[in-house]
Design a protein around this motif. Structure first.
Motif, mmCIF file in Angstrom:
data_model
loop_
_atom_site.group_PDB
_atom_site.id
_atom_site.type_symbol
_atom_site.label_atom_id
_atom_site.label_comp_id
_atom_site.label_asym_id
_atom_site.label_seq_id
_atom_site.Cartn_x
_atom_site.Cartn_y
_atom_site.Cartn_z
ATOM 1 N N ILE A 8 73.316 66.682 3.212
ATOM 2 C CA ILE A 8 74.486 67.092 2.513
ATOM 3 C C ILE A 8 74.219 68.205 1.655
ATOM 4 C CG2 ILE A 8 76.216 66.229 0.858
ATOM 5 C CD1 ILE A 8 75.665 63.123 1.718
ATOM 6 N N VAL A 9 75.223 69.184 1.832
ATOM 7 C CA VAL A 9 74.915 70.424 1.064
ATOM 8 C C VAL A 9 76.157 70.395 0.070
ATOM 9 C CG1 VAL A 9 74.435 72.876 0.846
ATOM 10 C CG2 VAL A 9 73.578 71.429 2.856
ATOM 11 N N THR A 10 76.089 70.933 -1.154
ATOM 12 C CA THR A 10 77.181 71.480 -1.953
ATOM 13 C C THR A 10 76.792 72.668 -2.490
ATOM 14 O OG1 THR A 10 76.146 70.596 -4.104
ATOM 15 C CG2 THR A 10 77.582 69.039 -2.665
ATOM 16 N N PRO A 11 77.964 73.349 -3.304
ATOM 17 C CA PRO A 11 77.348 74.744 -3.968
ATOM 18 C C PRO A 11 76.120 74.683 -4.527
ATOM 19 C CG PRO A 11 79.807 74.298 -3.974
ATOM 20 C CD PRO A 11 79.285 73.155 -3.477
ATOM 21 N N ASP A 12 75.967 73.520 -5.473
ATOM 22 C CA ASP A 12 74.560 73.252 -6.053
ATOM 23 C C ASP A 12 73.410 73.046 -5.318
ATOM 24 O OD1 ASP A 12 76.275 73.432 -8.438
ATOM 25 O OD2 ASP A 12 76.820 71.269 -8.339
ATOM 26 N N GLY A 13 73.351 73.085 -4.065
ATOM 27 C CA GLY A 13 72.252 72.868 -3.150
ATOM 28 C C GLY A 13 72.289 71.622 -2.353
ATOM 29 N N ILE A 14 71.214 71.282 -1.816
ATOM 30 C CA ILE A 14 70.987 70.125 -1.092
ATOM 31 C C ILE A 14 70.965 68.877 -2.021
ATOM 32 C CG2 ILE A 14 69.631 68.828 0.381
ATOM 33 C CD1 ILE A 14 68.540 71.409 1.566
ATOM 34 N N LYS A 15 71.981 67.941 -1.420
ATOM 35 C CA LYS A 15 72.081 66.677 -2.477
ATOM 36 C C LYS A 15 71.368 65.450 -1.685
ATOM 37 C CE LYS A 15 74.503 68.125 -6.026
ATOM 38 N NZ LYS A 15 74.105 68.249 -7.371
ATOM 39 N N TYR A 16 71.381 65.560 -0.522
ATOM 40 C CA TYR A 16 70.987 64.338 0.269
ATOM 41 C C TYR A 16 70.250 64.965 1.615
ATOM 42 C CZ TYR A 16 70.793 59.924 2.507
ATOM 43 O OH TYR A 16 70.424 58.713 3.145
ATOM 44 N N GLN A 17 69.144 64.451 1.928
ATOM 45 C CA GLN A 17 68.543 64.731 3.109
ATOM 46 C C GLN A 17 67.596 63.640 3.548
ATOM 47 O OE1 GLN A 17 66.958 68.575 3.797
ATOM 48 N NE2 GLN A 17 65.942 68.394 5.456
ATOM 49 N N HIS A 18 67.884 62.781 4.743
ATOM 50 C CA HIS A 18 67.046 61.758 5.108
ATOM 51 C C HIS A 18 67.376 61.456 6.654
ATOM 52 C CE1 HIS A 18 65.388 60.327 1.509
ATOM 53 N NE2 HIS A 18 66.519 60.474 1.002
ATOM 54 N N LYS A 19 66.546 60.752 7.320
ATOM 55 C CA LYS A 19 66.908 60.291 8.637
ATOM 56 C C LYS A 19 67.544 59.117 8.827
ATOM 57 C CE LYS A 19 63.721 63.305 10.603
ATOM 58 N NZ LYS A 19 64.181 64.192 11.346
ATOM 59 N N ALA A 20 68.552 59.085 9.720
ATOM 60 C CA ALA A 20 69.514 57.700 9.654
ATOM 61 C C ALA A 20 69.683 57.346 11.076
ATOM 62 C CB ALA A 20 70.801 57.946 9.098
#
Length: 139
Positions: A8-20
């Motif tokens: 999950i990317v917002t204008p502030d950068g990566i907010k979330y990154q995981h395997k699912a």
């Protein structure tokens, strides 16, 4: 079991990154569940509570308050580009409740004065605040 990368990317950068193993998102046409090996797609997103079932254990679910954006699914990589996004553990409930009260007040004033643009902005602010409260209460 197959897996996918969720980012999950917002204008502030990566907010979330995981395997699912699974995610649930909401588009203007309704809710959509995505599993590994999903067909490639791009779709708009609405304000919603995103559910992510991580690979580390079946009971591990992350919730993210997503405020509009788009989703791209391609080759077991799910990328969400959102206006803003917050994980349940990062949400300040009292701040979200104050934002909800402000939005309700702004909406009432705009409705009373028949200011359509202000009414729409207040409705969006209210929807976002309620979404943040719901997700924050899952923590």
């Amino acid at each position: 079991m197959s897996e996918m990368t969720v980012q999950i990317v917002t204008p502030d950068g990566i907010k979330y990154q995981h395997k699912a193993h699974f995610i649930s998102i909401k588009t203007p046409d309704g809710e959509l569940g995505i599993l590994p090996n999903h067909v490639n797609m791009i779709a708009p997103l609405v304000v919603h509570e995103m559910k992510i079932r991580r690979i580390d254990k079946d009971s591990h679910v992350d919730w993210v308050a997503v405020n509009k954006g788009i989703i791209e699914v391609k080759d077991n990589t799910v990328t969400i580009i959102a206006d803003s996004a917050e994980r349940e553990r990062d949400i300040d409930i009292s701040r979200a409740e104050r934002a909800k009260l402000r939005a309700e007040k702004d909406l009432a004033e705009a409705e009373k004065a028949h200011r359509i643009d202000e009414m729409e902005r207040a409705k969006v602010a209210l929807q976002r605040a309620i979404n943040r409260i719901r997700v924050g209460n899952k923590y």
